[in-house]
Design a protein around this motif. Structure first.
Motif, PDB file in Angstrom:
ATOM      1  N   SER A  71       0.833  -1.199   0.000  1.00 15.75           N
ATOM      2  CA  SER A  71       0.000   0.000   0.000  1.00 15.75           C
ATOM      3  C   SER A  71       0.873   1.257   0.000  1.00 15.75           C
ATOM      4  O   SER A  71       0.611   2.219  -0.740  1.00 15.75           O
ATOM      5  CB  SER A  71      -0.925  -0.011   1.226  1.00 15.75           C
ATOM      6  N   ASP A  74       2.437   1.499  -3.368  1.00 15.29           N
ATOM      7  CA  ASP A  74       1.435   1.944  -4.329  1.00 15.29           C
ATOM      8  C   ASP A  74       1.217   3.451  -4.208  1.00 15.29           C
ATOM      9  O   ASP A  74       1.176   4.166  -5.223  1.00 15.29           O
ATOM     10  CB  ASP A  74       0.126   1.186  -4.113  1.00 15.29           C
ATOM     11  N   GLU A  78       2.033   6.191  -7.029  1.00 12.74           N
ATOM     12  CA  GLU A  78       1.070   7.188  -7.514  1.00 12.74           C
ATOM     13  C   GLU A  78       1.659   8.595  -7.399  1.00 12.74           C
ATOM     14  O   GLU A  78       1.548   9.415  -8.326  1.00 12.74           O
ATOM     15  CB  GLU A  78      -0.231   7.087  -6.730  1.00 12.74           C
ATOM     16  N   ASN A 109       8.167  -0.336  -9.151  1.00 14.30           N
ATOM     17  CA  ASN A 109       7.167  -1.179  -9.809  1.00 14.30           C
ATOM     18  C   ASN A 109       7.595  -2.645  -9.789  1.00 14.30           C
ATOM     19  O   ASN A 109       6.793  -3.541  -9.515  1.00 14.30           O
ATOM     20  CB  ASN A 109       6.943  -0.693 -11.243  1.00 14.30           C
ATOM     21  N   PHE A 112       7.147  -3.853  -6.346  1.00 15.46           N
ATOM     22  CA  PHE A 112       5.714  -4.045  -6.118  1.00 15.46           C
ATOM     23  C   PHE A 112       5.254  -5.382  -6.712  1.00 15.46           C
ATOM     24  O   PHE A 112       4.522  -6.152  -6.068  1.00 15.46           O
ATOM     25  CB  PHE A 112       4.953  -2.876  -6.746  1.00 15.46           C
ATOM     26  N   THR A 116       3.877  -8.557  -4.589  1.00 13.15           N
ATOM     27  CA  THR A 116       2.542  -9.082  -4.911  1.00 13.15           C
ATOM     28  C   THR A 116       2.611 -10.587  -5.146  1.00 13.15           C
ATOM     29  O   THR A 116       1.786 -11.347  -4.630  1.00 13.15           O
ATOM     30  CB  THR A 116       1.973  -8.383  -6.160  1.00 13.15           C
TER      31      THR A 116
END
Length: 165
Positions: A71, A74, A78, A109, A112, A116
């Protein structure tokens, strides 16, 4: 001598009764032994279930930590994307800084995506552990119920035999 025949008949019935009583005691002892063994297995499985529960809890904590981190990543992605968009509107002097932000964005990225994948792997592992626990406990619960029911029926049978004596 009817009395002797009657005495012999009573003695025969007593011997049959004693034999039946011995058989019932043997079967009760056998069922008690099986029940103790199953209780030991249940205790072992309960310990295993508790251990797996701790492991699952630990995995849930790891997953939550990873979710929190994802989170944050992310949000940072952003934010960086917005900064990148604004910087592209700036003059040629800022082009070098823009390239650095693009590289950082790609690293984040990639991180991330790796995190994930790890969360998905951990969730799959947790589901597998829960399924194994459930599949191992179910047959024993059914067997204990069956043995408990069988044992509960024995004393009532023995009561009938005792009342005939």
């Amino acid at each position: 001598s009817a009395k002797e025949e009657q005495l012999a008949s009573v003695q025969l019935m007593n011997e049959d009764l004693e034999s039946t009583k011995n058989i019932l005691q043997q079967k009760t002892a056998k069922l008690d032994k099986e029940l103790r063994a199953l209780r030991c297995k249940c205790d072992d499985l309960e310990k295993c279930r508790n251990k797996m529960s701790l492991e699952i809890s630990s995995l849930k904590t790891v997953i939550q930590d990873r979710d929190d981190m994802l989170s944050k990543i992310d949000s940072k992605l952003e934010s960086m994307a917005e900064v990148l968009h604004l910087r592209t509107l700036e003059n040629d002097v800022l082009i070098v800084e823009q390239k650095e932000l693009k590289a950082e964005l790609e690293r984040m990225n990639t991180k991330f995506q790796k995190e994930t994948s790890e969360v998905l792997r951990l969730r799959k592992l947790m589901r597998k552990a829960e399924a194994e626990t459930t599949s191992k406990l179910h047959p024993l619960v059914v067997e204990i119920d069956r043995l408990t029911t069988s044992k509960a029926e024995l004393p009532s049978s023995m009561a009938v035999v005792k009342s005939e004596v």
